[in-house]
Design an enzyme around this catalytic site. Structure first.
Site, mmCIF file in Angstrom:
data_model
loop_
_atom_site.group_PDB
_atom_site.id
_atom_site.type_symbol
_atom_site.label_atom_id
_atom_site.label_comp_id
_atom_site.label_asym_id
_atom_site.label_seq_id
_atom_site.Cartn_x
_atom_site.Cartn_y
_atom_site.Cartn_z
ATOM 1 N N GLN A 1 38.011 36.608 37.044
ATOM 2 C CA GLN A 1 38.851 36.692 38.233
ATOM 3 C C GLN A 1 40.269 36.952 37.756
ATOM 4 O O GLN A 1 40.913 36.060 37.200
ATOM 5 C CB GLN A 1 38.746 35.389 39.029
ATOM 6 N N ARG B 1 42.214 32.837 43.901
ATOM 7 C CA ARG B 1 43.001 34.007 43.511
ATOM 8 C C ARG B 1 42.138 35.270 43.600
ATOM 9 O O ARG B 1 40.904 35.190 43.693
ATOM 10 C CB ARG B 1 43.525 33.828 42.086
ATOM 11 N N ALA C 1 38.785 32.912 50.439
ATOM 12 C CA ALA C 1 38.145 33.414 49.212
ATOM 13 C C ALA C 1 38.972 34.513 48.555
ATOM 14 O O ALA C 1 39.996 34.953 49.093
ATOM 15 C CB ALA C 1 36.749 33.912 49.539
ATOM 16 N N HIS C 2 38.510 34.981 47.409
ATOM 17 C CA HIS C 2 39.263 35.960 46.627
ATOM 18 C C HIS C 2 39.444 37.276 47.382
ATOM 19 O O HIS C 2 38.567 37.732 48.090
ATOM 20 C CB HIS C 2 38.648 36.200 45.246
ATOM 21 N N ASN C 3 40.644 37.845 47.193
ATOM 22 C CA ASN C 3 40.991 39.169 47.735
ATOM 23 C C ASN C 3 41.174 39.194 49.247
ATOM 24 O O ASN C 3 41.341 40.269 49.820
ATOM 25 C CB ASN C 3 39.947 40.233 47.358
#
Lengths: 340, 340, 340
Positions: free
Chosen positions: C209, C229, C250-252
């Site tokens: 990540q 992240r 969550a990510h993104n």
């Protein structure tokens, strides 16, 4: 059964002693002197251990169990294996709890204040308290006798905590008045500012959160649960209410006595809940509602209206549980019919 | 791509080296010596970077990408821009993971024990471990080689942690036996007493929670997730299972190998889940159920009955996913019809 | 009203001063010199206190209130008790917020660095900052002027935090760039690795990540919330967005400006949300979706498709709210019909 690395067994006890502890009745008085060394689950208990049958799902496990003794409701007693000694009680789970607590009484932490704890000189800490490593106890905090504050927990200015309370590790508590015999599990956050702002196209204005959290005696609060303080007035948790992990309780919520709030429930701001009401897992309740006494709300329900005393509701939006079950049956029939 | 303040790039690599790392096939052998300096998303990658196409939603992004190279499934290769070098693989996401790990290998913390950590003299800490500031390691804890315990984390009495484990910041772990290569993200709380009590009109009796949490090798547990220890018996997480953030796992739950448990899932007490089962976000599962192997449970489903191997279920209450989709179609039709 | 152990009252003010502060209009100019000592809820306010009416549910409370003054929308003014002084405004909640902030301005922590904080010599801490007991501030961290990092919070390598930020207790922040005037409540975990892996029968491969979390100015993040992240690219929270407790991002994920994300919402990876969109409690949004501007998503909705600007959706699966209400009415009718 219990791993001796983690638990100290205070047994053995005779079955007679255990029957007394749990106020049950031994079916065969010859069993009174039988020596019991431990509690165990039905499927793994051995001839010197006692188990319990609380849930009909496990009736076969009961019939096949090697347990030397078992606490059981009189109705299930006939299914017992012939060599098993029985203690009869209308409430086997309660009886098991009392017996298990005799074998494994709660560890009393040796009263002490760890040198790494940072404690304001204006804080008052009662006798026989335990304050763990890295705790922070701020100005004017009051902690009653026989209470424990575990490692890494932060008690902010002027918070009051009663006697025999156990605040576990890495909690943060502010703006709160807490009664006696309250247990708060690791990571709970209590008393932070609730979600209060006015927002429009011009931006937002913060609404100061000026209330407190009042937690009454014998409450238990789960791990990583969050309880916001009141905005104007208080957030209140009634006596004996049990709150599970990861629950969100918003500002100004009032919860009555003896309620059960299962994991991941969310209660929006200013909603009032009566006494002895049960909220199953992942229930959501909208704000400014009134939920009565002895209400049962099924798991994952979404409550968007007031609920009267003794109602049982299910679904999202929540409707009386009978209606919800019929809705599901009808949907299933419509699908079947459509496929034909 | 990755911000050098946070990530150290170990590149560059030739495309040939990368193909070897990810076991992919370069479509044009002239590309083998092409030098690749970084990984990047399709939409931002430049001519000296490699990207990946994993999801058909991003096919147009792929066709328009400036990436110098890309890992891609053979079926999508024809959509590539003409100048893009390709590594073909049936599993592009896996290949990308291996390539990204080559560019950005996990940082190895310099083995050290911070002087502010409070470590019991009876604890055993393996070689090459990192113990961060403010950690508390209690009596009889065992930590294997090459493991790290990050700042503010509390490991309670007699917990065992294997080798190459990474317990991140502000976690609390008690009553647990943890295998090798386990990663636990910040704020997870593991091993606290589950929600166990008997309650009636006369009040409540606490049920002592006498089990453990067993976490097998290669498990990852997300941030602020809570896992309660067993009541009688253990809570078990099988090898390689991946658990996301804010998940609640109640006492005595058994989860098999290689399961995926997405964020905010709640699993009630004593439920057993097989191997390679996927629970999508916010799923709730009632207690005392049996969920099979290779089951797929759609997001927000509420499971109130046992689920057989290989079933796919959706909805609350959860039903076979095909039935659920048909229910939704029928409801929509009924609304349209009613409006006419 | 506010407990003086927890809150310091900066009053009194004249009604004229308060009208100026909130930009409201006093209906009776004789009231301008009336002295107001505190704010209070309608049901408990006394003759020297000011209250507010924001929600029609409380109209009767307003009519019966003993409050000496009240901020109210002109339409509700006729329901006021005869002796109550009124400040008229189209936005009474906003006005109350400004008045309450005048009585109870935010406490400014005395700038100081607690000796128990562990601060890297390469960290840069601006003037007038407060760093609490037990904080850990790692290498190359930058913290702007007038910011506070409360006890037990861990700021990891190279994180940047702007001016006038308040990071409360026991937070963990890594891989993040944070703007000005950002408040993060106790226990939030920001910047940890998202849920990224490839899994098949052969086992799993971790996907590194490699992104960041970007938090823009004036954002507030609730207690025990988790924000992962980016995987490749960043997770972004837009200016002025308000995020409640126990939310999972969550990510993104990209969230726009001025959004409201209520407690226990979960947003899956790579979903983009526009500006001024409202997600009510326990909403779940699937990954890789696009949600527009000014969207309203009702509590507990499960969003599985893109949502256009200005849409209002409800239910799981989420459908236009009008359709959802009609579905519920039809289901109810079908149940009634079936019982006949």
């Amino acid at each position: 059964m219990a791993d001796p690395r983690f638990y100290h067994n205070s047994g053995p006890f005779t079955l007679g002693e255990l029957a007394k502890i749990c106020q049950g009745i031994i079916t065969n008085e010859h069993d009174c002197d039988k020596v019991i060394h431990d509690v165990a689950a039905l499927s793994v208990a051995t001839s010197d251990q006692i188990s319990f049958l609380n849930n009909i799902r496990y009736l076969q496990s009961f019939s096949e169990s090697q347990a030397g003794a078992c606490v059981v409701h009189p109705e299930q007693a006939p299914s017992a294996p012939p060599t098993m000694a029985l203690i009869l009680t209308p409430t086997p789970y309660r009886a098991y709890g009392l017996i298990a607590a005799a074998f494994y009484p709660e560890t009393i932490l040796t009263p002490s204040i760890h040198p790494s704890a940072i404690i304001s000189s204006s804080a008052t800490i009662g006798e026989h308290c335990f304050i763990g490593p890295g705790c922070v106890i701020e100005e004017h905090v009051k902690i009653g006798m026989h209470s424990s504050i575990a490692a890494g927990t932060i008690i902010k200015t002027a918070v009051e905590i009663g006697e025999h309370c156990h605040i576990k590790e890495n909690c943060v508590i502010s703006h709160s008045i807490i009664g006696n015999n309250v247990t708060i599990l690791p990571g709970a956050k209590i008393g932070q500012a609730g979600f209060g702002f006015f927002m429009d196209n011009q931006g937002y204005v913060n609404i100061p959160q000026l209330g407190r959290v009042i937690i009454n005696d014998n409450v238990e609060i789960g791990s990583n649960t969050t309880i916001d303080r009141g905005a104007a007035g208080d957030t209140i948790i009634g006596k004996g209410t049990q709150i599970d992990n990861l629950v969100q309780i918003a500002h100004n919520v009032h919860i009555g006595k003896g309620c059960i709030i299962v994991a991941q429930v969310g209660i929006a701001g200013s909603t009032k809940i009566g006494d002895h009401t049960i909220l199953a897992g992942q229930v959501g309740i909208a704000g400014h509602l009134s939920i009565g006494n002895n209400v049962k709300i099924a798991a994952q329900s979404g409550v968007m209206r007031n609920v009267e005393d003794n109602e049982t509701v299910s679904g999202s939006p929540a409707v009386p549980s009978g209606q919800w079950h019929r809705q599901n049956i009808i949907l299933k029939k419509l699908v079947t019919k459509n496929k034909e």
